[in-house]
Design an enzyme around this catalytic site. Structure first.
Site, PDB file in Angstrom:
ATOM      1  N   HIS A   7       7.414  -3.862   1.779  1.00  0.00           N
ATOM      2  CA  HIS A   7       8.122  -3.967   3.059  1.00  0.00           C
ATOM      3  C   HIS A   7       9.459  -4.658   2.884  1.00  0.00           C
ATOM      4  CE1 HIS A   7       5.696  -7.771   3.014  1.00  0.00           C
ATOM      5  NE2 HIS A   7       6.776  -8.292   3.543  1.00  0.00           N
ATOM      6  N   HIS A  79      13.738 -10.947   3.504  1.00  0.00           N
ATOM      7  CA  HIS A  79      13.209 -10.778   2.148  1.00  0.00           C
ATOM      8  C   HIS A  79      12.762  -9.339   1.925  1.00  0.00           C
ATOM      9  CE1 HIS A  79       9.404 -11.898   4.349  1.00  0.00           C
ATOM     10  NE2 HIS A  79       8.862 -10.997   3.546  1.00  0.00           N
ATOM     11  N   GLU A 130       9.400 -11.389  -2.302  1.00  0.00           N
ATOM     12  CA  GLU A 130       7.970 -11.627  -2.141  1.00  0.00           C
ATOM     13  C   GLU A 130       7.241 -10.665  -3.067  1.00  0.00           C
ATOM     14  OE1 GLU A 130       6.495 -10.632   1.785  1.00  0.00           O
ATOM     15  OE2 GLU A 130       4.675 -11.802   1.502  1.00  0.00           O
TER      16      GLU A 130
HETATM   17 CO    CO Z   1       6.850 -10.343   3.719  1.00  0.00          CO
END
Ligand code: CO
Length: 134
Positions: A7, A79, A130
């Protein structure tokens, strides 16, 4: 080592307005807001054919994205999340290469119920990364 883009997370000052824009203007499949008190955010998940967008809004005092929105009042990309097969093996390899892992270095359970880690943006071309074990 890294796999799919899981994502892209976008911090937004107005979650309802951003959700409506993705749903009505961009024609995306937009989920309901979900409070994630452990992470200090309310999240809206947007399903795209090849990945997800997560709209993030601060929840409660001391939210980790409050400072980001102060610096970026109209919102911005917060992020990116890449999938890995083995998050501890990934962490060990990155730390051996000199990368900084945020927090105590132990994976936490993320918004999707899977182990995640964050890497210092200064070590990755100014982008908070991440990693999520899938
Ligand atoms: Co995230």
């Amino acid at each position: 080592m890294i796999g799919r883009l899981n994502h892209v997370a976008i911090a937004v000052p107005d979650l309802a307005a951003a959700s409506a824009q993705y749903r009505d203007t961009l024609g995306a499949k937009v989920g309901p807001p979900q409070d994630e008190p452990d992470h200090g955010v309310t999240v809206v998940f947007i399903e795209l054919p090849n990945t997800k967008i997560e709209l993030l809004h601060p929840l409660g005092a001391g939210s980790p994205i409050a400072g980001f929105l102060e610096k970026n009042p109209s919102g911005g990309i917060h992020h990116v999340c890449y999938e890995v097969d083995d998050i501890r093996a990934a962490r060990d390899r990155l730390q051996a290469a000199g990368a900084r892992v945020l927090g105590n270095g132990e994976p936490k359970i993320g918004a999707h119920g899977k182990p995640v880690l964050f890497l210092h943006p200064k070590d990755f071309t100014g982008t908070l990364v991440e990693l999520e074990e899938v």
